[in-house]
Design an enzyme around this catalytic site. Structure first.
Site, PDB file in Angstrom:
ATOM      1  N   LYS A  39       0.860  -1.191   0.000  1.00  0.00           N
ATOM      2  CA  LYS A  39       0.000   0.000   0.000  1.00  0.00           C
ATOM      3  C   LYS A  39       0.884   1.225   0.000  1.00  0.00           C
ATOM      4  CE  LYS A  39      -4.576   0.511   0.461  1.00  0.00           C
ATOM      5  NZ  LYS A  39      -5.575  -0.524   0.159  1.00  0.00           N
ATOM      6  N   GLY A  43     -19.239   2.419  -2.699  1.00  0.00           N
ATOM      7  CA  GLY A  43     -20.613   2.580  -2.228  1.00  0.00           C
ATOM      8  C   GLY A  43     -21.586   2.832  -3.377  1.00  0.00           C
TER       9      GLY A  43
HETATM   10  N1  GLU Z   1      -7.353  -0.200  -3.320  1.00  0.00           N
HETATM   11  C1  GLU Z   1      -8.041  -1.432  -3.596  1.00  0.00           C
HETATM   12  C2  GLU Z   1      -8.059  -2.328  -2.366  1.00  0.00           C
HETATM   13  O1  GLU Z   1      -7.896  -1.883  -1.267  1.00  0.00           O
HETATM   14  C3  GLU Z   1      -7.514  -2.136  -4.827  1.00  0.00           C
HETATM   15  C4  GLU Z   1      -6.066  -2.484  -4.817  1.00  0.00           C
HETATM   16  C5  GLU Z   1      -5.550  -2.985  -6.146  1.00  0.00           C
HETATM   17  O2  GLU Z   1      -6.312  -3.142  -7.070  1.00  0.00           O
HETATM   18  O3  GLU Z   1      -4.354  -3.219  -6.194  1.00  0.00           O
HETATM   19  O4  GLU Z   1      -8.329  -3.495  -2.459  1.00  0.00           O
END
Ligand code: GLU
Length: 415
Positions: A105, A221
């Site tokens: 992340k 949402g």
């Molecule tokens: N931000 C999204 C999640 O928390 C998608 C992450 C992604 O596609 O790599 O799952």
């Protein structure tokens, strides 16, 4: 709810799963911590001519099963620990849906609501310059998250390709379709969640066409509001809230019109025919299905005893605190935990990486069908762990994810 540190919550979940799986000390320690963390500053010239220095993070929690994968947030309240927690949840999420990916992340501490498009573009490009050596289709593949979107990804991909001097669309996912994006990515998180609700209704004998409520009206949402009817064949959306307030109509809110209103006015508040209600009361209504789709720790010891939904489908990351989780379970509420319920987004991100790597794109129906297969299989793998280990759903999902990652670490000879 400042007293909750999301990273401590995530580590506690890992420790519990590790205990149930009888993992040794070294494996547990490895899974408790991110494997790599990057912290950097980004000087960005703002529209008024001044340079502002932003703080950014990219954390690769675990890459035993494949390249790290997960979004980048632009949010004023990010800290190293929120990013660590979210990176960890991506590791467990990709493992629960059995993707050949790890978890990561990123985040930038900033308030995108008070920034112009040009400032956001400058920031997105500065972010990529800071991490360009550490990301890539075979290393770590970012995507959007809170307050970032396909446009952010397009700028970031362009900056990456400029640095590398060649095309690399698979470096990021959830891009616009014109620059290597896939069909079906924008509604994938919500679609995946509603598919798990469909399975949960079958397993628990709940009528899928009853009432439902949505807390948080961002991308996930909004899409859930639209897809709920399509996938479940009915259902009455009685209440919705966003950061500005909540609205209610016992007879039902028209999802399509509500999304149009939100996009036009920036909020659900003031939607014709609805009654304004306190934002947090949306969580406490007597509905069949509740979708928490906002930020972390929304369901906590203050409000958990008031929750009356039969199914809670967590489209947000980390919406329930550990204490609240136990109470939901004790009260007979079926929780579809975040790492399962919200895994549709990253699943279609993975499909996007696959399509980018051979530059051949699938029909939308193929994406939907393959997503359905993955989500349905993951839902039932977690159900099996609930029965086998006699644990509540979140712990069961963690057990499934942690076991798969631990096996990969062992096979690699790390532990
Ligand atoms: N931000 C999204 C999640 O928390 C998608 C992450 C992604 O596609 O790599 O799952």
């Amino acid at each position: 709810m400042e007293s909750y540190n999301s990273f401590q919550v995530e580590q506690k979940q890992v420790a519990e799963a590790a205990k149930i799986l009888n993992l040794d000390k070294a494996t547990t320690e490895l899974l408790l911590w991110p494997q790599r963390e990057f912290k950097f500053t980004m000087p960005v010239r703002m529209d008024n001519g001044e340079v502002k220095v932003f703080h950014g993070y990219r954390i690769q929690h675990n890459y035993a099963r494949g390249p790290a994968k997960g979004g980048i947030r632009f949010h004023p309240a990010e800290t190293v620990d929120t990013i660590r927690a979210l990176a960890g949840w991506m590791t467990w999420k990709t493992a629960v849906v059995d993707l050949p990916l790890g978890g990561g992340k990123g985040g930038v501490v900033c308030d995108p609501h008070n920034m112009s498009d040009r400032e956001l573009e400058n920031l997105a490009r500065a972010y990529v310059r800071a991490v360009s050596e550490y990301i890539g289709i075979d290393k770590d593949v970012p995507a959007p998250d809170v307050y970032t979107n396909p446009q952010t990804m397009a700028w970031m991909m362009d900056e990456y390709e400029t640095i590398k001097g060649r095309h690399h669309p698979g470096v990021l996912t959830d891009k616009p379709m014109q620059v290597g994006g896939t069909e079906g990515r924008r509604d994938a998180t919500a679609r995946g969640g509603v598919i798990t609700v469909r399975e949960a209704c079958k397993v628990h004998g709940i009528d899928p066409t009853g009432s439902f409520a949505i807390q948080g009206f961002g991308n996930a949402g909004q899409r859930a509001a639209l897809l709920h009817h399509e996938i479940l064949g009915g259902g009455t959306l009685v209440a919705v809230c966003d950061s500005r307030g909540g609205i209610y109509n016992a007879k039902g809110l028209n999802s399509k019109d509500l999304v149009t209103h939100k996009l036009k006015t920036g909020s659900v508040v003031g939607f014709p025919g609805s009654k304004e209600i306190p934002r947090d009361s949306v969580l406490e209504l007597d509905v069949a299905i509740l979708y928490p789709a906002a930020l972390e720790n929304s369901i906590n010891d203050q409000n958990v005893s008031k929750i009356k939904a039969r199914i809670v489908c967590e489209l947000a990351n980390g919406p329930t605190t550990p204490e609240a989780d136990l109470i939901l379970h004790k009260n007979g509420i079926h929780v579809i935990p975040d790492i399962l319920a919200s895994a549709g987004g990253v699943t279609v991100s993975y499909f996007e990486m696959v399509q980018d790597s051979y530059s051949y794109f699938w029909e939308e129906s193929v994406v939907h069908e393959r997503l359905d297969t993955k989500m349905t299989k993951a839902y039932h793998a977690v159900q099996e762990a609930i029965r086998e280990k006699k644990v509540h759903p979140r712990l069961a999902a963690m057990v499934v994810g942690v076991a798969r990652v631990a096996q990969a670490c062992k096979l690699r000879g790390w532990v």
